[in-house]
Design an enzyme around this catalytic site. Structure first.
Site: not given
Length: 325
Positions: A83, A85-86, A29, A129, A60
């Site tokens: 990030f 986290d994703f 992205e 995040h 993702e």
């Protein structure tokens, strides 16, 4: 040797490998025209164009799925998650597909892909995040997991990761992006699976990685004035981890501490402690193995709270004095 930032070192590793091998490409992205959420891929779109620096939809699952398919059919994709986290959105593709494919096809299929992930706290990005999830990936057979702590390590380890025939999860602590350090020019490779003795010492071994290396180095400097000599080991590759270097260090120093930013429960520190307890080093210990890690809470948005849920120089310094009693 010149001095460049951690982000520039990553950019250099990707660019050099893309020049050397037409099968290497970057996807994610805003990695193209925008240059990446943290500016890591700035300039790459101009050099390599839209075919090899690919802006993707905000999905993702799609990024990881495309990377897995491309890798299995002969390409060497570098997939950036904005990030870390994703990666939770892409767990089926990463854990059930990329990690298993080579094994389930009897070694006939290769999945040479790198998933680059900015991770960790310190930017005020709050709980969704700012996580450190590297231990989760270490639990998945078939994945290699890397966490560089310095600009030189970032370049050398990423080059090795891109060339590896297995999926590599590459964790980049966000606060390190602007940190500068000496980085070799030209081709530079650090083999995966080899720990680094950052600093030699005789009284205590501290195992750490990522942003916490800076914290540990400052703490070691603080206690040195009292004659405490700290040996610092950076695994660099978290899985497969070179535990032999760590064990030998603890045999020498007779004390062990593990420091990481991730939450303490289920963190990599517990695994390292277990390996030490089951090794020859156990018989040389003069004190219990100590962990200084993140608290078991979501990362707060409040800056002061955020600072205090992870190891600090003061926390590590205090723990060193306690283990040396």
């Amino acid at each position: 040797m010149r001095e460049i930032t951690y982000a520039q070192a990553i950019n250099e590793a990707m660019s050099q490998e893309m020049r050397n091998n037409p099968d290497v490409f970057l996807m994610g992205e805003d990695v193209g025209l925008y240059g990446g959420a943290f500016g890591v891929s700035v300039g790459m779109f101009d050099e390599f164009g839209a075919d090899r620096v690919r802006d993707t939809p905000i999905s993702e699952a799609a990024i990881a799925g495309c990377a897995t398919g491309a890798a299995a059919t002969g390409m060497r994709p570098i997939a950036e998650m904005m990030f870390s986290d994703f990666m939770t959105i892409a767990m089926d593709q990463i854990v059930n597909q990329a990690a298993k494919m080579r094994y389930m096809f009897g070694g006939k299929a290769k999945v040479p892909m790198v998933v680059r992930m900015p991770e960790g706290s310190g930017t005020g990005a709050a709980g969704q995040h700012s996580q450190s999830l590297e231990a989760w990936m270490c639990h998945v057979p078939g994945l290699k997991v890397v966490a560089p702590s310095t600009p030189a390590d970032a370049k050398g380890l990423l080059t090795a990761a891109i060339r590896d025939d297995n999926p590599v999860m590459f964790f980049e602590q966000k606060l390190l992006y602007r940190v500068k350090g000496d980085v070799p020019e030209g081709e530079y490779v650090i083999p995966l699976g080899k720990s680094h003795i950052v600093q030699e010492g005789k009284d205590l071994t501290i195992v750490t990685y990522g942003r916490m290396l800076q914290v540990v180095q400052q703490a070691a400097e603080a206690v040195a004035k009292d004659g405490i000599s700290v040996e610092i080991i950076d695994p660099r590759t978290l899985y497969p981890m070179d535990t032999e270097t760590i064990v030998n260090s603890v045999i020498k120093t007779s004390r062990a501490m593990i420091v990481h930013e991730a939450a303490v429960t289920g963190g990599l520190g517990g695994e390292i402690a277990a390996k030490l307890a089951g090794s020859e080093a156990f018989y040389y210990l003069d004190a219990p193995i100590t962990r200084v890690c993140g608290l078991d809470v979501p990362v707060p948005y409040c800056p002061e709270l955020e600072k205090n849920i992870v190891p600090t120089v003061d926390k590590v310094t205090k723990a060193i004095y306690e283990i040396m009693r």
